[in-house]
Design an enzyme around this catalytic site. Structure first.
Site, PDB file in Angstrom:
ATOM      1  N   CYS A 176      20.782  31.003  19.590  1.00 44.79           N
ATOM      2  CA  CYS A 176      20.950  31.030  21.262  1.00 44.79           C
ATOM      3  C   CYS A 176      20.218  32.313  21.755  1.00 44.79           C
ATOM      4  O   CYS A 176      20.715  33.450  21.377  1.00 44.79           O
ATOM      5  CB  CYS A 176      22.247  31.202  21.764  1.00 44.79           C
ATOM      6  SG  CYS A 176      22.520  31.138  23.358  1.00 44.79           S
ATOM      7  N   CYS A 182      14.383  29.072  25.025  1.00 51.76           N
ATOM      8  CA  CYS A 182      15.846  28.511  24.977  1.00 51.76           C
ATOM      9  C   CYS A 182      15.614  27.538  23.861  1.00 51.76           C
ATOM     10  O   CYS A 182      14.570  26.855  23.762  1.00 51.76           O
ATOM     11  CB  CYS A 182      16.168  27.979  26.423  1.00 51.76           C
ATOM     12  SG  CYS A 182      17.705  27.298  26.288  1.00 51.76           S
TER      13      CYS A 182
END
Length: 267
Positions: free
Chosen positions: A70, A182
């Protein structure tokens, strides 16, 4: 021992898929923080607390290395985690450096797509400042795309309308590379490839992250041995989530199948 992966939700599965391809002898445990997802809309202080709790949980699975799959969590918490734990901790950052290097010869610009929180972090600003000598990097937050992914929503009509609306103010002819900053966003590479001009290349941080993971495991003699004839193949993935929601575990398994199909990777 296993390699641990964690993310707020399904996004890190794009990185896990790359690890399964490049490290076929390893076993993995993947944990999603479903109690607090999405991270991209939270404060840095909140994310830092969530990550520390999640790491404490996943370390109970006896992992030999940990991947923060992440970008947002990495930018906020990786330095602190590395100070606290001795196992290798591999983080992620938007692939701005390779994107800039890809465009040096053609003079095209780079467009980074990421969550609002990632783009606001000082680490992201420092990264761009370090690698972008000519001011060629622009950024665009796409927070809604995380929710599309979490719903496993791949409705082409809806997503084409969404991307066209978000990109309407950009002259795409001047861009050479789009960075998927992302880990949820690579689920939509196929749609983006159809929508964007053909000269634009898409890049994300999964390959670089897994290359670094493999390098660190090798340096520390932690790579699993190749499977011998007659032995069972490794490559097993255990899925966990902080809410202990069995339905979400099944969703993670399905998301890995979907992404592998999209990538034409046969696990």
């Amino acid at each position: 021992m296993k390699i641990g992966f964690f993310d707020s939700g399904l996004g890190g599965i794009t990185v896990l898929s790359e690890a399964l391809r490049r490290l076929p002898n390893e076993s993995f445990v993947y944990m999603a923080d479903t109690l607090h997802a999405p991270y991209g809309t939270k404060t840095p202080q909140e994310v830092r607390g969530y990550v520390k709790t999640l790491v404490q949980t996943i370390l109970k699975e006896e992992v030999k290395a940990l991947v923060i799959a992440c970008n947002t969590a990495t930018s906020i918490a990786v330095a602190e985690l590395r100070r606290e734990y001795s196992i290798p901790i591999i983080g992620m950052e938007p692939a701005v450096k390779p994107a800039v290097e890809m465009n040096r010869a053609n003079g095209k610009r780079v467009l980074v797509l990421a969550t609002s929180l990632t783009l606001k972090q000082s680490g992201y600003a420092a990264l761009v400042s370090r690698v972008d000598d000519h001011g060629s990097v622009d950024s665009l937050p796409l927070p809604e795309l995380v929710q599309y992914c979490e719903q496993l929503n791949f409705d082409r009509t809806e997503l084409f309308e969404y991307f066209n609306r978000k990109l309407s103010s950009f002259n795409l002819d001047i861009y050479g590379t789009v960075v998927l900053g992302c880990t949820h966003y690579p689920f939509y590479k196929e749609i983006l490839k159809e929508l964007l001009p053909s000269h634009i290349q898409l890049i994300d941080g999964s390959q670089g992250t897994v290359r670094r993971l493999k390098q660190v495991l090798s340096e520390r003699n932690l790579l699993a041995s190749p499977v011998k004839a007659g032995q069972s193949q490794e490559g097993h993935v255990t899925f966990l989530c902080s809410s202990q929601d069995e339905a979400y575990v099944h969703k993670m398994e399905r998301a890995l199948e979907i992404y592998a199909e999209h990538e034409k990777i046969y696990l």
